[in-house]
Motif scaffolding. Structure first.
Motif, mmCIF file in Angstrom:
data_model
loop_
_atom_site.group_PDB
_atom_site.id
_atom_site.type_symbol
_atom_site.label_atom_id
_atom_site.label_comp_id
_atom_site.label_asym_id
_atom_site.label_seq_id
_atom_site.Cartn_x
_atom_site.Cartn_y
_atom_site.Cartn_z
ATOM 1 N N ASN A 129 40.737 -81.564 14.206
ATOM 2 C CA ASN A 129 41.793 -82.396 14.806
ATOM 3 C C ASN A 129 42.830 -82.914 13.810
ATOM 4 O OD1 ASN A 129 40.493 -84.504 13.432
ATOM 5 N ND2 ASN A 129 39.324 -85.125 15.234
ATOM 6 N N GLY A 130 42.863 -82.349 12.591
ATOM 7 C CA GLY A 130 43.787 -82.861 11.583
ATOM 8 C C GLY A 130 45.245 -82.793 11.989
ATOM 9 N N GLY A 131 45.632 -81.725 12.689
ATOM 10 C CA GLY A 131 47.016 -81.633 13.144
ATOM 11 C C GLY A 131 47.324 -82.636 14.233
ATOM 12 N N ALA A 132 46.398 -82.790 15.162
ATOM 13 C CA ALA A 132 46.606 -83.697 16.302
ATOM 14 C C ALA A 132 46.648 -85.151 15.865
ATOM 15 C CB ALA A 132 45.506 -83.483 17.337
ATOM 16 N N MET A 133 45.857 -85.514 14.870
ATOM 17 C CA MET A 133 45.757 -86.930 14.507
ATOM 18 C C MET A 133 47.031 -87.440 13.839
ATOM 19 S SD MET A 133 43.306 -87.105 11.137
ATOM 20 C CE MET A 133 43.994 -86.879 9.496
ATOM 21 N N SER A 168 45.912 -78.495 20.371
ATOM 22 C CA SER A 168 45.624 -79.927 20.287
ATOM 23 C C SER A 168 46.802 -80.699 19.710
ATOM 24 C CB SER A 168 44.374 -80.171 19.440
ATOM 25 O OG SER A 168 44.532 -79.671 18.121
ATOM 26 N N THR A 169 47.442 -80.137 18.702
ATOM 27 C CA THR A 169 48.592 -80.796 18.085
ATOM 28 C C THR A 169 49.748 -80.905 19.076
ATOM 29 O OG1 THR A 169 47.919 -79.925 15.920
ATOM 30 C CG2 THR A 169 50.188 -80.690 16.142
ATOM 31 N N THR A 170 50.012 -79.824 19.790
ATOM 32 C CA THR A 170 51.119 -79.824 20.743
ATOM 33 C C THR A 170 50.834 -80.725 21.931
ATOM 34 O OG1 THR A 170 51.531 -77.530 20.072
ATOM 35 C CG2 THR A 170 52.695 -78.329 22.029
ATOM 36 N N LEU A 171 49.593 -80.783 22.376
ATOM 37 C CA LEU A 171 49.226 -81.668 23.483
ATOM 38 C C LEU A 171 49.551 -83.117 23.168
ATOM 39 C CD1 LEU A 171 45.794 -80.184 24.602
ATOM 40 C CD2 LEU A 171 47.690 -80.699 26.145
ATOM 41 N N VAL A 172 49.168 -83.584 21.993
ATOM 42 C CA VAL A 172 49.394 -84.988 21.639
ATOM 43 C C VAL A 172 50.886 -85.256 21.471
ATOM 44 C CG1 VAL A 172 48.942 -86.791 19.937
ATOM 45 C CG2 VAL A 172 47.114 -85.201 20.595
ATOM 46 N N ALA A 207 35.704 -73.232 22.054
ATOM 47 C CA ALA A 207 36.267 -73.483 23.386
ATOM 48 C C ALA A 207 37.727 -73.910 23.307
ATOM 49 C CB ALA A 207 35.454 -74.559 24.099
ATOM 50 N N SER A 208 38.476 -73.608 24.356
ATOM 51 C CA SER A 208 39.879 -73.983 24.464
ATOM 52 C C SER A 208 40.031 -75.500 24.536
ATOM 53 C CB SER A 208 40.481 -73.350 25.718
ATOM 54 O OG SER A 208 41.678 -73.998 26.093
ATOM 55 N N VAL A 209 40.961 -76.029 23.753
ATOM 56 C CA VAL A 209 41.246 -77.468 23.815
ATOM 57 C C VAL A 209 41.862 -77.821 25.163
ATOM 58 C CG1 VAL A 209 42.511 -79.379 22.764
ATOM 59 C CG2 VAL A 209 41.544 -77.589 21.318
ATOM 60 N N ALA A 210 42.840 -77.028 25.605
ATOM 61 C CA ALA A 210 43.518 -77.334 26.866
ATOM 62 C C ALA A 210 42.537 -77.331 28.032
ATOM 63 C CB ALA A 210 44.638 -76.334 27.109
ATOM 64 N N ALA A 211 41.629 -76.350 28.056
ATOM 65 C CA ALA A 211 40.664 -76.274 29.155
ATOM 66 C C ALA A 211 39.737 -77.482 29.161
ATOM 67 C CB ALA A 211 39.852 -74.979 29.048
ATOM 68 N N ARG A 212 39.298 -77.909 27.975
ATOM 69 C CA ARG A 212 38.378 -79.045 27.903
ATOM 70 C C ARG A 212 39.099 -80.368 28.162
ATOM 71 N NH1 ARG A 212 33.392 -78.396 25.790
ATOM 72 N NH2 ARG A 212 33.442 -80.384 24.693
ATOM 73 N N VAL A 213 40.352 -80.469 27.752
ATOM 74 C CA VAL A 213 41.142 -81.658 28.100
ATOM 75 C C VAL A 213 41.247 -81.777 29.613
ATOM 76 C CG1 VAL A 213 43.496 -82.583 28.131
ATOM 77 C CG2 VAL A 213 42.462 -81.883 25.969
ATOM 78 N N GLN A 214 41.596 -80.684 30.276
ATOM 79 C CA GLN A 214 41.718 -80.720 31.733
ATOM 80 C C GLN A 214 40.397 -81.082 32.391
ATOM 81 O OE1 GLN A 214 43.311 -77.159 33.568
ATOM 82 N NE2 GLN A 214 43.902 -78.335 35.354
ATOM 83 N N LEU A 215 39.310 -80.491 31.929
ATOM 84 C CA LEU A 215 37.993 -80.725 32.523
ATOM 85 C C LEU A 215 37.595 -82.193 32.436
ATOM 86 C CD1 LEU A 215 35.279 -79.645 33.682
ATOM 87 C CD2 LEU A 215 34.571 -79.253 31.311
ATOM 88 N N PHE A 216 37.672 -82.761 31.245
ATOM 89 C CA PHE A 216 37.155 -84.119 31.064
ATOM 90 C C PHE A 216 38.160 -85.186 31.481
ATOM 91 C CE2 PHE A 216 34.251 -81.654 28.440
ATOM 92 C CZ PHE A 216 33.044 -82.160 28.900
ATOM 93 N N ALA A 246 38.648 -80.240 17.415
ATOM 94 C CA ALA A 246 39.732 -80.632 18.313
ATOM 95 C C ALA A 246 39.339 -80.535 19.774
ATOM 96 C CB ALA A 246 40.964 -79.767 18.045
ATOM 97 N N ASN A 247 38.514 -79.538 20.135
ATOM 98 C CA ASN A 247 38.154 -79.395 21.549
ATOM 99 C C ASN A 247 37.166 -80.458 22.009
ATOM 100 O OD1 ASN A 247 35.734 -78.451 20.499
ATOM 101 N ND2 ASN A 247 36.184 -76.303 20.923
ATOM 102 N N GLU A 248 36.681 -81.291 21.100
ATOM 103 C CA GLU A 248 35.848 -82.436 21.465
ATOM 104 C C GLU A 248 36.650 -83.738 21.376
ATOM 105 O OE1 GLU A 248 32.099 -82.531 19.420
ATOM 106 O OE2 GLU A 248 31.580 -80.486 20.005
ATOM 107 N N SER A 249 37.137 -84.071 20.201
ATOM 108 C CA SER A 249 37.772 -85.378 20.000
ATOM 109 C C SER A 249 39.084 -85.517 20.771
ATOM 110 C CB SER A 249 38.004 -85.633 18.507
ATOM 111 O OG SER A 249 38.574 -84.507 17.888
ATOM 112 N N VAL A 250 39.905 -84.478 20.823
ATOM 113 C CA VAL A 250 41.163 -84.577 21.560
ATOM 114 C C VAL A 250 40.899 -84.617 23.062
ATOM 115 C CG1 VAL A 250 43.379 -83.455 22.026
ATOM 116 C CG2 VAL A 250 42.480 -83.526 19.692
ATOM 117 N N ALA A 251 39.915 -83.833 23.525
ATOM 118 C CA ALA A 251 39.533 -83.905 24.940
ATOM 119 C C ALA A 251 39.028 -85.295 25.293
ATOM 120 C CB ALA A 251 38.473 -82.851 25.246
#
Length: 330
Positions: A129-133, A168-172, A207-216, A246-251
């Motif tokens: 998640n370094g880019g997203a943070m 993850s970076t683009t999502l945030v 796993a995909s970050v976008a998919a896990r963000v949507q799921l949770f 990223a697919n855990e912490s950003v989700a």
């Protein structure tokens, strides 16, 4: 200008500072229960032992490094200069005796870049998640659109040039930008923005970050009022995960922001109590919710203490930095 709302990133980071990399059981043991206010870090804190309440971590400091580089380059990020900025920042942290440094994969990528390796290659294994943070300044400096997507990509490609790192970076960045634009549905708008982009970055089996963000995020919103907060915490700890991936912490950050959308202080305290990468999860949730609610939506005592401590640190000038980022956006 609504860009001043970046300050909520700092509050989430400071709330999560004393609990980062600790288990939920350790948080209860050392802090007496869930986090409800700022705490001094205990000596047993594995990354920031004995840091004072209200202090921020590398999440905030690296965001400032990125912000300064964006302003210096007038929005066109020079990755060679940015890599040197980050390595210089780490050297300063070491000189002050800090353990809160660049992750090993990030440092290796930056060193490779300075040694002449193509930036498309240096971050080809970065899925954390370094880019997203650190990307919040991009969300402030750019309106939603291709320029924002390109800036988010450039801000992470050197260290996190994977599908997961870029998503993850683009999502945030997109969530912050849509919130500043006044889009109440900014969390879902950001998800649609990323899902509508062609895949970018090196493939990873994770796993995909976008998919896990949507799921949770959907699960958190759907079950709000049905599951208790303790049950929701268990869902994130057990099913989502709260690690640096990223697919855990950003989700987890998006799920928390969605569930506690109208209770931003509660969202940050909840994130700081989860265990795992608490400072980053709380910082990302804070950046997104802060871009919508503004400083008035958060606990004034927490905000005041963090800003007072920040004012004592002459390396981090919040007002000046945000004012310059807003000028880029305009």
């Amino acid at each position: 200008m609504q860009g001043v709302r970046w300050s909520a990133l700092l509050w989430g980071d400071a709330l999560g500072m004393p609990t980062q990399s600790m288990s939920p059981a350790q948080i209860v043991e050392y802090y007496g229960g869930p986090i409800a206010t700022l705490h001094d870090a205990v000596p047993e804190q594995p990354i920031a032992p004995n840091m004072k309440a209200g202090a921020v971590t590398d999440d905030t400091e690296q965001a400032f490094v990125l912000a300064e580089r964006l302003v210096e380059d007038e929005g066109r990020l020079d990755n060679d200069a940015y890599a040197k900025d980050l390595l210089r920042w780490e050297a300063g942290m070491k000189a002050r005796g800090s353990l809160d440094l660049l992750g090993p994969s990030t440092k290796a990528a930056l060193q490779a870049l300075t040694n002449g390796v193509d930036p498309e290659e240096t971050g080809r294994f970065g899925t954390t998640n370094g880019g997203a943070m650190r990307v919040t300044p991009v969300g402030i400096a750019f309106r939603p659109g291709r320029a924002l997507a390109d800036a988010a990509w450039r801000s992470c490609v050197v260290t996190h040039n994977t599908v997961q790192g870029i998503e993850s970076t683009t999502l945030v960045a997109a969530a912050v930008s849509y919130a500043i634009e006044g889009e109440r549905d900014f969390l879902h708008r950001a998800l649609d923005f990323v899902k509508g982009m062609p895949p970018r970055g090196n493939w990873s089996a994770k796993a995909s970050v976008a998919a896990r963000v949507q799921l949770f995020m959907n699960r958190g919103e759907r079950e709000n009022g049905i599951t208790s907060d303790d049950e929701f915490a268990t869902i994130l700890q057990r099913d989502c995960g709260t690690s640096v991936e990223a697919n855990e912490s950003v989700a987890a950050a998006f799920a928390i922001a969605g569930r506690f959308f109208d209770e931003p202080t509660k969202a940050l305290c909840f994130a700081a109590s989860l265990g795992g990468d608490t400072d980053t999860i709380a910082a990302i949730a804070g950046a997104m919710l802060g871009a919508w609610h503004g400083p008035g939506g958060f606990d004034g005592a927490i905000a005041g203490q963090v800003l007072r401590r920040l004012k004592d640190d002459n390396r981090l000038d919040l007002e000046r930095t945000v004012r310059r980022l807003c000028a880029l956006r305009q």
